[in-house]
Design a protein around this motif. Structure first.
Motif, PDB file in Angstrom:
ATOM      1  N   ILE A 155       1.524  -7.171  -2.043  1.00  0.00           N
ATOM      2  CA  ILE A 155       0.672  -6.054  -1.369  1.00  0.00           C
ATOM      3  C   ILE A 155       1.792  -5.373  -0.744  1.00  0.00           C
ATOM      4  N   PHE A 156       3.152  -5.589  -0.484  1.00  0.00           N
ATOM      5  CA  PHE A 156       3.927  -4.818   0.016  1.00  0.00           C
ATOM      6  C   PHE A 156       5.112  -4.118  -0.697  1.00  0.00           C
ATOM      7  N   SER A 157       4.766  -4.175  -2.061  1.00  0.00           N
ATOM      8  CA  SER A 157       5.419  -3.345  -3.090  1.00  0.00           C
ATOM      9  C   SER A 157       5.274  -1.943  -3.125  1.00  0.00           C
ATOM     10  N   LYS A 158       5.694  -1.281  -3.771  1.00  0.00           N
ATOM     11  CA  LYS A 158       5.771   0.248  -3.804  1.00  0.00           C
ATOM     12  C   LYS A 158       4.600   0.664  -4.667  1.00  0.00           C
ATOM     13  N   VAL A 159       4.430  -0.352  -5.739  1.00  0.00           N
ATOM     14  CA  VAL A 159       3.294  -0.113  -6.500  1.00  0.00           C
ATOM     15  C   VAL A 159       1.984  -0.756  -5.828  1.00  0.00           C
ATOM     16  N   ALA A 160       1.109  -0.106  -5.825  1.00  0.00           N
ATOM     17  CA  ALA A 160      -0.324  -0.571  -5.048  1.00  0.00           C
ATOM     18  C   ALA A 160      -1.151  -1.354  -6.304  1.00  0.00           C
TER      19      ALA A 160
END
Length: 271
Positions: free
Chosen positions: A19-24
């Protein structure tokens, strides 16, 4: 309804989801998470530590539980009181068990390090990995031996009395009665208790996390704690789901191998 969370975990295991990555959202990666597990040295080491912990803890609990069940089948003064005291650990929540043992073993504060130091033994679970591992085993034995005892006691109470009375009339001693009558007749109960304890011991988290936090180093970093760190602090849900599925598969295979071995040994012995 109970199967829905399981299938959802299996489903998430095929995705990269943080949930904290750049890709949602979820990103499909096929079997990449399972491929990572095969080459993850820390994950494989945590499995090895969990198996070692399970072997020690469950073996002691089964032997001690059977011995105490045999003792409780006899009449002695204070039997009811001992039975009630013995079952008390089962009423304590796992996280409270870990916190209690943390206070008992804390260097400079707990009574265990103090009294052991009086006899010349330097006990410190934060410094010595062996002490930490042994303490986690001892804590699990204290918490779950009553479960094995009560299970065995229920099984012993349900056995017919006639074969035992006949064996005593024929001159059989206690060891012969235990080996040739009690253990074979109690086999379904023993296997049930054994499988339940193996499954619980392999996924232990709360008690050990409160007691040692997985340390010192990685000595008590069992598989349950490893999965917890991947899912929550790192929020790598896809990889954590793949770990959970593999742990379930590993537990089922281990129990199946154990059941097959015991059944084969029983068939060969003709009992």
């Amino acid at each position: 309804m109970g199967l829905l969370p399981f299938f959802y975990v299996v489903y998430v295991g095929f995705f990269d989801w943080n949930i904290f990555s750049k890709v949602a959202g979820l990103v499909y990666t096929g079997a990449n998470n399972y491929r990572r597990l095969v080459f993850d040295a820390d994950f494989l080491a945590s499995i090895q530590r969990s198996v070692t912990f399970t072997l020690w803890a469950v073996s002691i609990e089964m032997v001690l539980g059977m011995a105490l069940a045999q003792l409780l089948m006899r009449d002695f003064v204070g039997k009811g009181f001992f039975r009630a005291i013995h079952a008390l650990p089962l009423t304590v929540a796992p996280i409270a068990v870990g916190a209690t043992w943390r206070l008992l073993t804390m260097p400079g504060l707990g009574p265990l390090p103090y009294y052991l130091k009086q006899i010349g033994f330097d006990y410190n679970i934060g410094r010595y990995p062996t002490h930490a591992f042994a303490t986690t085993v001892l804590m699990d034995v204290w918490h779950w031996t009553p479960f094995v005892t009560l299970t065995m006691l229920a099984g012993l109470s349900a056995l017919p009395r006639e074969p035992f009375e006949q064996a005593m009339v024929d001159g059989a001693n206690r060891w012969q009665i235990l080996r040739h009558l009690t253990l074979p007749m109690l086999r379904p109960v023993i296997l049930t208790a054994l499988f339940l304890r193996i499954m619980d011991a392999l996924r232990i988290v709360d008690e050990v996390f409160m007691l040692t936090g997985g340390g010192p180093g990685m000595r008590t970093h069992y598989i349950g704690i490893f999965v917890w760190r991947v899912v929550f602090p790192k929020t790598d849900y896809g990889y954590g789901s793949a770990m959970s599925v593999l742990l379930l598969y590993f537990t089922i295979v281990l129990c199946w191998l154990l059941l097959t071995t015991i059944t084969q040994a029983r068939r060969e012995s003709g009992t």
